[in-house]
Scaffold this active site. Structure first.
Site, mmCIF file in Angstrom:
data_model
loop_
_atom_site.group_PDB
_atom_site.id
_atom_site.type_symbol
_atom_site.label_atom_id
_atom_site.label_comp_id
_atom_site.label_asym_id
_atom_site.label_seq_id
_atom_site.Cartn_x
_atom_site.Cartn_y
_atom_site.Cartn_z
ATOM 1 N N THR A 254 0.852 -1.197 0.000
ATOM 2 C CA THR A 254 0.000 0.000 0.000
ATOM 3 C C THR A 254 0.882 1.240 0.000
ATOM 4 O OG1 THR A 254 -1.686 -1.223 1.153
ATOM 5 C CG2 THR A 254 -1.853 1.185 1.254
ATOM 6 N N CYS A 345 26.391 9.488 7.608
ATOM 7 C CA CYS A 345 26.025 8.087 7.394
ATOM 8 C C CYS A 345 27.181 7.154 7.683
ATOM 9 C CB CYS A 345 25.558 7.879 5.959
ATOM 10 S SG CYS A 345 24.264 9.017 5.532
HETATM 11 N N1 PLP Z 1 22.481 8.872 -1.781
HETATM 12 C C1 PLP Z 1 22.926 10.001 -1.237
HETATM 13 C C2 PLP Z 1 23.822 10.905 -2.039
HETATM 14 C C3 PLP Z 1 22.578 10.343 0.055
HETATM 15 O O1 PLP Z 1 23.021 11.493 0.592
HETATM 16 C C4 PLP Z 1 21.739 9.467 0.781
HETATM 17 C C5 PLP Z 1 21.419 9.748 2.200
HETATM 18 O O2 PLP Z 1 22.291 10.063 2.978
HETATM 19 C C6 PLP Z 1 21.275 8.295 0.168
HETATM 20 C C7 PLP Z 1 21.664 8.030 -1.111
HETATM 21 C C8 PLP Z 1 20.342 7.343 0.898
HETATM 22 O O3 PLP Z 1 19.067 7.936 0.949
HETATM 23 P P1 PLP Z 1 17.858 7.368 1.853
HETATM 24 O O4 PLP Z 1 18.135 7.830 3.247
HETATM 25 O O5 PLP Z 1 16.612 8.009 1.308
HETATM 26 O O6 PLP Z 1 17.807 5.894 1.696
#
Ligand code: PLP
Length: 751
Positions: A254, A345
């Site tokens: 959904t 990240c």
């Molecule tokens: N690609 C880039 C360049 C990003 O900055 C990020 C997030 O930090 C991602 C991919 C991953 O995105 P999402 O958090 O929407 O999975």
């Protein structure tokens, strides 16, 4: 003030980490909330509520096409960019498997978000494609090497590049990449990660041969958990999520309609040219210049890690010369300014792989700070952020983190007593007597600029720069430090370890430092005992002979277990239970350790001192212990035991506030003074300034010897997240301070 700033903290937060995520704009949140409560239908339902939901879904898809310039191809709503990336990779690889070429490769940009290479590697292995996964190098500006692409593209099943980098804001020339790819290989699947480009760069995807482009809502003021994927017409496709057949069977489940409604509002704002929310490139460039000036004026010595002419204006990545990213981020965080180190990240990594790929120096990469704002930032937000950044200058000066340019510098923080400095598990020690005479023990090369600043701003007279043995990995540190501090150092002939030749002791005001030869870890090992005149207690700087909860390694060249036993007994004759042990390494995060606790935590040491075993038996046991440990341990200088589990009593913010009403209860802020200075802890807890102590972990040993703490008082320890203070609480409990509590969740949860 706009939505760019949040208001629910005692110190209003300045959020400069938009590349990690953004707050949802209030007008978007309103639409999301409306969709959850009113327009909540399931787009698959045939009734009117469902039809309304379906209309919203399709209208949003149409707007997405306009925003990214995609009048053909498919737009799929996903949970975010990571799902979009999976879908693109899985679709490509399943298709490629039907007709596998010889020696296949998968190409990705070396500075790509980890979601890309990790996805490629994962599915390459799961689907048993066994292609070689190759990183396309970048130049010092972060721009992809087109020759490398040209060389490998004919064997490539897929090439993944990014429009804008999340750490540096560097953008690629997609036209040049396209020419390089398509002049050689028309069929290869090309994915462009457009996450950081949306709202910052114009996109016309239909004019390109890009096969897949993932996007994410939370990077641009929409909620987390919503994103979308563009798929070029005719590109390979396999549903990544099968099920009820939603999204024309391309992505079941959904639909996240509230998230999609949030995107709908976002797209409307991006498309409405009369809208003032999203700023033009010129305005954003002016914001960047303003922030750049604020940073340079505040920190002085700055290196920017990217070329502003090839990066979007919303990102600034820099390193402060001589300050670690941890120090800078901790200071910013304490002052309510949220930034990130390298990439949010990949926290935990010691360097930034993006800057490494660009060939940045190790310190630049280790100490990178990323400051990013969203394209909806207002002038007011940026002015406010700059004011708050500039306000840090006095704190930096007062803590000797930058040298003051004022003729009457305000040096509130005094380095008197003992301070521990750490670099990757190794410890250096600075001791300053009341009359500002100092010794530096076991200096670490990376910390030399810090010692230099402290000595100069605090006007110290250095009576010795000493090693406890010739450290293999940093033998030049005492020579280097002695030369940068030449004007402040006592001129004397010194031996290899820095001790003045023919001197029995070094006088430091009323205090006295003595040297004892203590071979064992190495032949030349010595220990220094510092007798504190005021408290009659002593510090023992024993290098790698004794480590908190362990002993130095004796299996390296010059190591001798029997001599170690003799040295330990020799030291024991000089120490008493309260003597504080200051080692060359602290693998267990003990910070403050006295001789009694050291013995309790090191059974072999204890057996020797209590004469349970003699020096020969010690030597046999130690040698066999080292031989076993040598195979398994990465800690070259010595081996430590696991610390006993100690339960610390956890307090909530409200409990802490209540407890502080009692007269014998005190708060101890265990953060560094520059963090402590950045916010008013006493006010937050509704208590008096004199009930709030600042004893950072680096000054814990000093606090014990200087008798700043009393075993009969109650102490509530705090830090930013509750981790540092928990370590400190465990330490203090071991040392016999039983009425110690930890503020659970730290200041982060103190609202
Ligand atoms: N690609 C880039 C360049 C990003 O900055 C990020 C997030 O930090 C991602 C991919 C991953 O995105 P999402 O958090 O929407 O999975």
């Amino acid at each position: 003030m706009s939505e760019f700033l949040l208001h629910d903290e005692p110190v209003t937060q300045v959020y400069l980490d938009a590349n990690a995520t953004t707050p949802v704009l209030p007008c978007i949140a309103d639409v999301v909330s409306h969709t959850m409560q009113i327009c909540f239908g399931n787009p698959s339902s045939p009734h009117i509520t469902g039809i309304q939901a379906k209309h919203l879904l399709e209208q949003t898809r149409q707007k997405a096409r306009t925003v990214i310039g995609a009048n053909s191809g498919d737009i799929l709503f996903t949970s975010g960019a990571t799902e979009g990336i999976q879908t693109a990779v899985v679709s490509t690889l399943i298709n490629a498997k039907k007709n596998l070429i010889k020696n296949p490769v998968l190409l990705y940009g070396a500075t790509e978000h980890k979601a890309v290479p990790n996805t490629l590697k994962h599915w390459n292995s799961v689907l048993e494609i066994n292609a070689q996964v190759l990183a396309i190098p970048v130049d010092s500006n972060g721009i992809l090497d087109l020759d490398f692409i040209a060389k490998h593209i004919n064997n490539a099943l897929m090439i993944c590049t990014m429009a804008v980098n999340n750490e540096t804001g560097v953008y690629q020339d997609l036209n040049a990449i396209e020419r390089t790819i398509r002049s050689r290989n028309n069929d290869v699947s090309w994915m462009v990660d457009c996450v950081q480009a949306l709202g910052k760069q114009a996109l016309t995807l239909s004019d390109t041969t890009i096969d897949y482009a993932p996007f994410s809502g939370h990077k641009l003021y929409a909620p987390k958990g919503i994103g979308f994927l563009y798929i070029r017409e005719g590109s390979a496709y396999t549903p990544f999520i099968a099920g009820g057949g939603q999204e024309s069977g391309m992505r079941s489940g959904t639909e996240n309609l509230p998230g999609i409604a949030g995107l709908n509002k976002l797209f409307s704002m991006l498309l409405d040219k009369s809208e003032r929310t999203f700023k033009s490139a010129d305005v954003l460039n002016a914001y960047r210049s303003q922030l750049q000036s604020a940073i340079v004026d505040t920190f002085g010595d700055i290196t920017f890690n990217h070329d502003f002419t090839c990066s979007v204006p919303t990102t600034l990545n820099f390193a402060v010369n001589d300050l670690t990213s941890k120090e800078v981020i901790d200071l910013f965080d304490a002052a309510g300014i949220r930034v990130s180190g390298g990439s949010a990240c990949s926290t935990g990594a010691s360097t930034s792989f993006v800057l490494d790929a660009m060939g940045a120096s190790k310190w630049q990469s280790e100490n990178a700070i990323r400051l990013s704002f969203g394209p909806a930032a207002t002038k007011e937000d940026i002015d406010h952020a700059c004011t708050r950044i500039r306000a840090l200058k006095v704190i930096l000066q007062a803590n000797c983190l930058i040298v003051s340019d004022s003729t009457t510098p305000q040096q509130e923080v005094c380095a008197l007593g003992l301070t521990q400095f750490r670099h990757l598990g190794a410890c250096s020690w600075l001791y300053v007597s009341d009359n500002k005479q100092a010794v530096i023990i076991d200096p670490i090369i990376e910390l030399i600029p810090r010692f230099e600043k402290i000595a100069n701003t605090q006007n110290l007279f250095i009576k010795g720069v000493l090693n406890t043995h010739m450290h293999q990995e940093r033998s030049s540190a005492i020579t280097l430090l002695s030369s940068v501090l030449a004007d402040r150092i006592l001129k004397a002939d010194v031996d290899e370890l820095g001790w003045p030749i023919n001197e029995q002791h070094i006088a430091l005001g009323q205090d006295v430092l003595e040297k004892i030869t203590t071979p064992g870890h190495s032949q030349d090992s010595v220990s220094y005992i510092l007798k504190n005149a005021k408290s009659n207690m002593s510090y023992c700087f024993c290098g790698d002979l004794i480590l908190p909860a362990g002993l130095g390694n004796t299996s390296l060249i010059g190591g001798d277990a029997k001599k170690m036993a003799e040295s330990i007994l020799k030291l024991d004759a000089q120490l008493n239970d309260t003597s504080v042990i200051c080692s060359g390494h602290d693998y267990q995060q003990c910070f403050a350790m006295n001789w009694a606790v050291q013995q309790a935590q090191t059974p072999l040491l204890n057996a020797l001192i209590t004469r349970g075993i003699d020096t020969d038996e010690f030597a046999v046991k130690k040698q066999s212990y080292d031989a076993v440990k040598q195979v398994n341990s990465t800690q070259l200088c010595g081996y430590v035991n696991a610390l006993p589990e100690i339960e610390t009593q956890q307090l909530s913010f409200n409990d802490a506030k209540k407890m502080l009403k009692a007269s014998n209860t005190y708060l101890i802020d265990t953060r560094e003074p520059y963090e402590h200075d950045a916010n008013n802890v006493a006010q937050l807890f509704n208590t008096d300034d004199d009930k709030t102590l600042n004893i950072p972990l680096s000054r814990m040993a000093n606090a014990i010897v200087e008798e700043q703490l009393s075993k009969s008082k109650h102490y509530i320890l705090l830090c930013r997240s509750g981790n540092r203070s928990k370590v400190a609480a465990t330490n203090l409990i071991q040392l016999g301070y039983k009425k110690v509590y930890n503020l659970s969740g730290g200041l982060a949860l103190s609202h």
